[in-house]
Design a protein around this motif. Structure first.
Motif, short mmCIF file in Angstrom:
data_model
loop_
_atom_site.label_atom_id
_atom_site.label_comp_id
_atom_site.label_asym_id
_atom_site.label_seq_id
_atom_site.Cartn_x
_atom_site.Cartn_y
_atom_site.Cartn_z
N PHE A 139 0.98 -1.07 -0.01
CA PHE A 139 0.17 -0.02 -0.02
C PHE A 139 0.80 1.24 -0.11
O PHE A 139 0.54 2.13 -0.64
CB PHE A 139 -0.97 -0.09 1.10
N TRP A 140 2.03 1.34 0.87
CA TRP A 140 2.80 2.23 0.83
C TRP A 140 3.42 2.83 -0.61
O TRP A 140 3.64 3.93 -0.64
CB TRP A 140 4.03 2.18 1.76
N LYS A 141 3.51 1.70 -1.37
CA LYS A 141 4.29 2.14 -2.54
C LYS A 141 3.46 3.05 -3.36
O LYS A 141 3.46 3.54 -4.42
CB LYS A 141 4.38 0.68 -3.47
N LYS A 142 2.10 3.09 -3.15
CA LYS A 142 1.11 4.00 -3.92
C LYS A 142 1.39 5.22 -3.35
O LYS A 142 0.58 6.33 -4.21
CB LYS A 142 -0.20 3.50 -4.05
N ALA A 143 1.65 5.59 -2.17
CA ALA A 143 1.59 7.15 -1.83
C ALA A 143 2.16 8.04 -2.60
O ALA A 143 1.71 9.09 -2.75
CB ALA A 143 2.27 6.89 -0.21
N PRO A 144 3.46 7.80 -3.37
CA PRO A 144 3.81 9.06 -4.16
C PRO A 144 2.77 9.44 -5.00
O PRO A 144 3.04 10.57 -5.75
CB PRO A 144 4.92 8.29 -4.91
N HIS A 145 1.69 8.55 -5.38
CA HIS A 145 0.72 9.29 -6.44
C HIS A 145 -0.28 9.88 -5.74
O HIS A 145 -1.31 10.29 -6.34
CB HIS A 145 0.11 7.88 -7.22
N PHE A 146 -0.47 9.76 -4.50
CA PHE A 146 -1.79 10.60 -3.62
C PHE A 146 -1.31 12.16 -3.64
O PHE A 146 -0.80 12.61 -2.64
CB PHE A 146 -1.89 10.12 -2.56
N LEU A 147 -1.58 12.81 -4.80
CA LEU A 147 -1.18 14.20 -4.75
C LEU A 147 -2.32 15.09 -4.07
O LEU A 147 -2.06 16.38 -3.78
CB LEU A 147 -0.95 14.77 -6.24
N GLU A 148 -3.49 14.49 -4.06
CA GLU A 148 -4.69 15.27 -3.44
C GLU A 148 -5.51 14.37 -2.78
O GLU A 148 -5.32 13.26 -3.12
CB GLU A 148 -5.34 16.25 -4.64
N PRO A 149 -6.31 14.99 -1.76
CA PRO A 149 -7.25 14.01 -1.05
C PRO A 149 -8.12 13.05 -2.03
O PRO A 149 -8.35 11.95 -1.66
CB PRO A 149 -7.92 14.91 -0.31
N LEU A 150 -8.46 13.50 -2.96
CA LEU A 150 -9.29 12.66 -3.87
C LEU A 150 -8.46 11.47 -4.44
O LEU A 150 -8.97 10.27 -4.60
CB LEU A 150 -9.91 13.53 -5.17
N ASP A 151 -7.30 11.76 -4.59
CA ASP A 151 -6.25 10.52 -5.18
C ASP A 151 -6.17 9.52 -4.07
O ASP A 151 -6.34 8.22 -4.22
CB ASP A 151 -4.76 10.92 -5.45
N PHE A 152 -6.06 10.04 -2.79
CA PHE A 152 -6.08 9.24 -1.75
C PHE A 152 -7.29 8.48 -1.57
O PHE A 152 -7.29 6.97 -1.35
CB PHE A 152 -5.70 9.81 -0.27
N ILE A 153 -8.48 9.06 -1.51
CA ILE A 153 -9.67 8.16 -1.24
C ILE A 153 -9.94 7.20 -2.20
O ILE A 153 -10.58 6.37 -2.19
CB ILE A 153 -10.93 8.98 -0.64
N CYS A 154 -9.53 7.56 -3.56
CA CYS A 154 -9.92 6.53 -4.44
C CYS A 154 -9.31 5.36 -4.60
O CYS A 154 -9.56 4.37 -4.80
CB CYS A 154 -9.74 7.37 -5.87
N ALA A 155 -7.79 5.52 -4.04
CA ALA A 155 -6.96 4.28 -3.73
C ALA A 155 -7.35 3.58 -2.58
O ALA A 155 -7.46 2.36 -2.48
CB ALA A 155 -5.60 4.78 -4.02
N MET A 156 -7.22 4.31 -1.57
CA MET A 156 -7.63 3.78 -0.26
C MET A 156 -8.88 3.15 0.25
O MET A 156 -9.05 1.96 0.36
CB MET A 156 -7.06 4.71 0.95
N SER A 157 -9.88 4.13 0.12
CA SER A 157 -11.20 3.86 0.33
C SER A 157 -11.92 3.18 -0.67
O SER A 157 -12.60 2.13 -0.16
CB SER A 157 -11.77 5.11 0.75
#
Ligand SMILES: [Fe+2]
Ligand SMILES: [Fe+2]
Length: 268
Positions: A139-157
């Motif tokens: 999961f951590w490998k994806k973090a560099p792609h989370f540039l804004e909150p929407l990127d984060f919730i689309c991947a994580m949630s």
């Protein structure tokens, strides 16, 4: 205590007990900034990331095998630990996000701490300690792609936690079949919490997406390869968890149709 102080402690400490402890005092969010994007979490030496090839979570088919089951539960504990850390990461990376969104992240972070502790207890009940087996940082490998909150919730949630709505159903059933009802009950509880975590992602997707975009288009366009809709579901698809999370019928239908095709057989 400020939310960012709590998040930074959870993210950076190498002491597992500190990382998994709820805040000792009420959290305030008066000074959320500046944005801080950590490259990796602090972890004790026996929980640092190994290559995924050496640290993959075994299939739940191994649940009846007494040697495999603690490894599976250990892998699940590491998933929850990564979720804990990444929700702390998001609190530090997105100081300008709406206060209600940040409060939601804090709430989920504390659920993920609890989930980690629950799986650690199951690992220990099987005679092992958390850190006995190598762990990966998928999961951590994806973090560099989370540039804004929407990127984060689309991947994580809406991808990882969404898929977990299926994985938890199958894993709980496998634990029950293997004669481990205690682990099954833990997985059932995590399934129920995951419904709320997916609801959080779905709710904020509606807030953050462009008005003329469908939820599906917005979600797709904020997934960075190799995340694709197929990663948001298990091999078996259970719509009930998504319905309970409030996801609309169109999105559920499209997700159900997103199936990884088997590789083409070579001719000859
Ligand atoms: Fe969780
Ligand atoms: Fe979760």
């Amino acid at each position: 205590m400020e939310i960012r102080t709590f998040a930074r402690t959870v993210l950076e400490t190498e002491d597992l007990a500190v990382k998994l402890a709820p805040p000792r005092e009420e959290l305030t969010d008066e000074e959320p900034g500046p944005a801080y994007r950590a490259a990796e979490p602090g972890r004790p030496a026996n929980l640092r990331f190994a290559p995924r090839s050496k640290a993959d979570t075994p299939s739940i088919l191994g649940m009846p095998d007494p040697a495999q089951r603690p490894r599976i539960l250990h892998g699940f504990a590491n998933h929850e630990l990564q979720a804990t850390e990444l929700f702390a990461w998001a609190l530090l990376a997105f100081p300008d996000a709406p206060p209600a969104f940040r409060r939601g992240l804090v709430h989920i972070l504390q659920d993920e701490q609890r989930h980690t502790r629950m799986y650690i207890a199951r690992v220990e009940d099987h005679g092992h300690r958390f850190g006995d087996f190598p762990v990966n940082g998928y999961f951590w490998k994806k973090a560099p792609h989370f540039l804004e909150p929407l990127d984060f919730i689309c991947a994580m949630s809406l991808t990882f936690e969404n898929a977990n709505l299926d994985h938890t159903v199958d894993a709980a059933a496998a634990a029950r079949r293997a004669g481990d009802p205690k682990s099954a009950l833990v997985i059932d509880q995590i399934h129920r919490d995951e419904i709320e975590h997916v609801r959080f992602g779905w709710t904020w997707l509606q807030v953050f997406k462009k008005e003329d975009e469908s939820a599906w288009e917005a979600w797709r366009s904020h997934l960075a390869f190799p995340l694709i809709p197929e990663k948001a579901r298990g091999k078996r698809f259970y719509p009930a968890g998504r319905e309970a999370a409030g996801i609309d019928d169109e999105f559920i239908r499209r997700l159900e149709k997103s199936v990884l095709l088997p590789p083409l057989r070579k001719k000859g």
